[in-house]
Design a protein around this motif. Structure first.
Motif, PDB file in Angstrom:
ATOM      1  N   GLY A   1      15.444  22.019  47.091  1.00 29.42           N
ATOM      2  CA  GLY A   1      14.593  21.282  46.152  1.00 29.42           C
ATOM      3  C   GLY A   1      13.281  21.990  45.880  1.00 29.42           C
ATOM      4  N   TYR A   2      12.735  22.635  46.896  1.00 29.97           N
ATOM      5  CA  TYR A   2      11.488  23.387  46.732  1.00 29.97           C
ATOM      6  C   TYR A   2      11.665  24.483  45.686  1.00 29.97           C
ATOM      7  CZ  TYR A   2       7.724  26.681  47.822  1.00 29.97           C
ATOM      8  OH  TYR A   2       6.661  27.540  47.732  1.00 29.97           O
ATOM      9  N   PHE A   3      12.716  25.276  45.823  1.00 32.23           N
ATOM     10  CA  PHE A   3      12.930  26.382  44.897  1.00 32.23           C
ATOM     11  C   PHE A   3      13.298  25.889  43.497  1.00 32.23           C
ATOM     12  CE2 PHE A   3      13.259  28.468  48.994  1.00 32.23           C
ATOM     13  CZ  PHE A   3      12.395  29.523  48.797  1.00 32.23           C
ATOM     14  N   LEU A   4      14.120  24.847  43.426  1.00 36.67           N
ATOM     15  CA  LEU A   4      14.457  24.293  42.114  1.00 36.67           C
ATOM     16  C   LEU A   4      13.216  23.746  41.417  1.00 36.67           C
ATOM     17  CD1 LEU A   4      17.780  22.379  42.871  1.00 36.67           C
ATOM     18  CD2 LEU A   4      17.525  24.532  41.613  1.00 36.67           C
ATOM     19  N   SER A   5      12.407  23.027  42.163  1.00 35.83           N
ATOM     20  CA  SER A   5      11.194  22.429  41.602  1.00 35.83           C
ATOM     21  C   SER A   5      10.208  23.497  41.147  1.00 35.83           C
ATOM     22  CB  SER A   5      10.544  21.517  42.639  1.00 35.83           C
ATOM     23  OG  SER A   5       9.325  21.011  42.161  1.00 35.83           O
ATOM     24  N   ARG A   6      10.007  24.475  41.981  1.00 34.82           N
ATOM     25  CA  ARG A   6       8.993  25.492  41.708  1.00 34.82           C
ATOM     26  C   ARG A   6       9.402  26.478  40.616  1.00 34.82           C
ATOM     27  NH1 ARG A   6       5.216  28.290  46.023  1.00 34.82           N
ATOM     28  NH2 ARG A   6       4.141  29.702  44.625  1.00 34.82           N
ATOM     29  N   TYR A   7      10.664  26.901  40.631  1.00 38.53           N
ATOM     30  CA  TYR A   7      11.068  27.991  39.747  1.00 38.53           C
ATOM     31  C   TYR A   7      11.890  27.563  38.532  1.00 38.53           C
ATOM     32  CZ  TYR A   7       9.290  30.777  43.554  1.00 38.53           C
ATOM     33  OH  TYR A   7       8.474  31.305  44.510  1.00 38.53           O
ATOM     34  N   ILE A   8      12.382  26.332  38.531  1.00 35.16           N
ATOM     35  CA  ILE A   8      13.165  25.874  37.374  1.00 35.16           C
ATOM     36  C   ILE A   8      12.520  24.648  36.735  1.00 35.16           C
ATOM     37  CG2 ILE A   8      15.405  25.029  36.574  1.00 35.16           C
ATOM     38  CD1 ILE A   8      16.694  26.728  38.803  1.00 35.16           C
ATOM     39  N   TYR A   9      12.399  23.554  37.504  1.00 36.83           N
ATOM     40  CA  TYR A   9      11.920  22.297  36.927  1.00 36.83           C
ATOM     41  C   TYR A   9      10.487  22.399  36.389  1.00 36.83           C
ATOM     42  CZ  TYR A   9      10.450  17.457  36.508  1.00 36.83           C
ATOM     43  OH  TYR A   9       9.933  16.278  36.039  1.00 36.83           O
ATOM     44  N   ALA A  10       9.553  22.861  37.212  1.00 36.97           N
ATOM     45  CA  ALA A  10       8.148  22.917  36.788  1.00 36.97           C
ATOM     46  C   ALA A  10       7.961  23.772  35.528  1.00 36.97           C
ATOM     47  CB  ALA A  10       7.258  23.398  37.928  1.00 36.97           C
ATOM     48  N   PRO A  11       8.532  24.976  35.468  1.00 33.82           N
ATOM     49  CA  PRO A  11       8.383  25.750  34.226  1.00 33.82           C
ATOM     50  C   PRO A  11       9.041  25.060  33.017  1.00 33.82           C
ATOM     51  CG  PRO A  11       9.054  27.201  36.012  1.00 33.82           C
ATOM     52  CD  PRO A  11       9.157  25.795  36.525  1.00 33.82           C
ATOM     53  N   LEU A  12      10.160  24.398  33.235  1.00 31.48           N
ATOM     54  CA  LEU A  12      10.824  23.704  32.124  1.00 31.48           C
ATOM     55  C   LEU A  12       9.982  22.564  31.566  1.00 31.48           C
ATOM     56  CD1 LEU A  12      14.561  23.468  33.261  1.00 31.48           C
ATOM     57  CD2 LEU A  12      13.672  24.703  31.273  1.00 31.48           C
ATOM     58  N   THR A  13       9.242  21.877  32.445  1.00 33.85           N
ATOM     59  CA  THR A  13       8.452  20.721  31.976  1.00 33.85           C
ATOM     60  C   THR A  13       7.329  21.136  31.031  1.00 33.85           C
ATOM     61  OG1 THR A  13       7.017  20.765  33.924  1.00 33.85           O
ATOM     62  CG2 THR A  13       8.958  19.309  34.000  1.00 33.85           C
ATOM     63  N   THR A  14       6.998  22.419  31.006  1.00 30.87           N
ATOM     64  CA  THR A  14       5.993  22.887  30.047  1.00 30.87           C
ATOM     65  C   THR A  14       6.609  23.160  28.679  1.00 30.87           C
ATOM     66  OG1 THR A  14       6.243  25.225  30.627  1.00 30.87           O
ATOM     67  CG2 THR A  14       4.646  23.933  31.910  1.00 30.87           C
ATOM     68  N   ARG A  15       7.935  23.165  28.622  1.00 31.42           N
ATOM     69  CA  ARG A  15       8.630  23.501  27.373  1.00 31.42           C
ATOM     70  C   ARG A  15       9.496  22.378  26.803  1.00 31.42           C
ATOM     71  NH1 ARG A  15       8.276  27.859  30.597  1.00 31.42           N
ATOM     72  NH2 ARG A  15       7.570  29.810  29.682  1.00 31.42           N
ATOM     73  N   CYS A  16       9.809  21.381  27.629  1.00 30.70           N
ATOM     74  CA  CYS A  16      10.682  20.295  27.161  1.00 30.70           C
ATOM     75  C   CYS A  16      10.333  19.008  27.904  1.00 30.70           C
ATOM     76  CB  CYS A  16      12.158  20.669  27.341  1.00 30.70           C
ATOM     77  SG  CYS A  16      12.705  20.907  29.040  1.00 30.70           S
TER      78      CYS A  16
END
Length: 141
Positions: A46-61
Motif C-alpha cells: 500500500g505504501y508503494f501504491l499510494s506513493r508512486y501510483i495513487y498520489a501522482p494520479l490524484t493530481t491528474r484525475c
C-alpha cells in the motif's frame, strides 16, 4: 513519510515488531468499512501504491478514478508476477482488482459502515466483499 513510519501508522507497531503481521490482520479484517479494510491491508504494498501510483494520479484525475486505476495497476503487477513465475500470462487479477476498486468507491460513496458489529462479523463482511468481487471477476472472465 518513510516506509517504516507508514507501517507504524497503519499497524500501530514497527515493521520489524513480532506482532506486526497479527496487527495487520486484526486491523484489516476487523475494519469497520471497506475503505478501512484496504487502508490497513498489506501496508508495505500500500505504501508503494499510494506513493508512486495513487498520489501522482490524484493530481491528474478525480480520486475515485485514481483508486480504480491504482487497483487495476496493482492487479496487472500481480498478473505479471504470475506470468514471470511461469504460470501463464493472464489478466484475471487485473479484472478482479479493478472490480475491488469500483466496490471500494461505491461503498465509500454510500458511506457503508459496519462498526456496530463484532470483530468476527466485520471480518466476515470484509472477506465476503473480496469474495464477491472475485465472483464478479470470474463471471466476467
Amino acid at each position: 513519510m518513510s516506509l517504516s513510519n507508514y507501517v507504524l501508522k497503519r499497524n500501530g507497531v514497527p515493521l520489524d515488531h513480532r506482532a506486526s503481521f497479527i496487527q495487520n490482520l486484526q486491523r484489516s479484517l476487523g475494519a469497520k468499512s471497506n475503505a478501512l479494510f484496504w487502508k490497513h491491508w498489506n501496508p508495505i504494498w500500500g505504501y508503494f501504491l499510494s506513493r508512486y501510483i495513487y498520489a501522482p494520479l490524484t493530481t491528474r484525475c478525480p480520486k475515485p478514478l485514481a483508486v480504480v486505476i491504482t487497483f487495476g495497476l496493482s492487479g496487472a503487477l500481480h498478473d505479471i508476477a504470475i506470468g514471470l513465475l511461469g504460470y501463464g500470462w493472464q489478466y484475471f487479477l487485473t479484472i478482479w482488482f479493478v472490480i475491488m476498486g469500483v466496490f471500494l468507491n461505491v461503498s465509500t460513496y454510500l458511506c457503508i459502515s459496519y462498526g456496530g458489529v463484532g470483530f468476527a462479523y466485520r471480518a466476515a463482511i470484509n472477506l465476503a466483499s473480496v469474495a464477491l468481487c472475485f465472483l464478479a471477476a470470474t463471471l466476467i472472465n
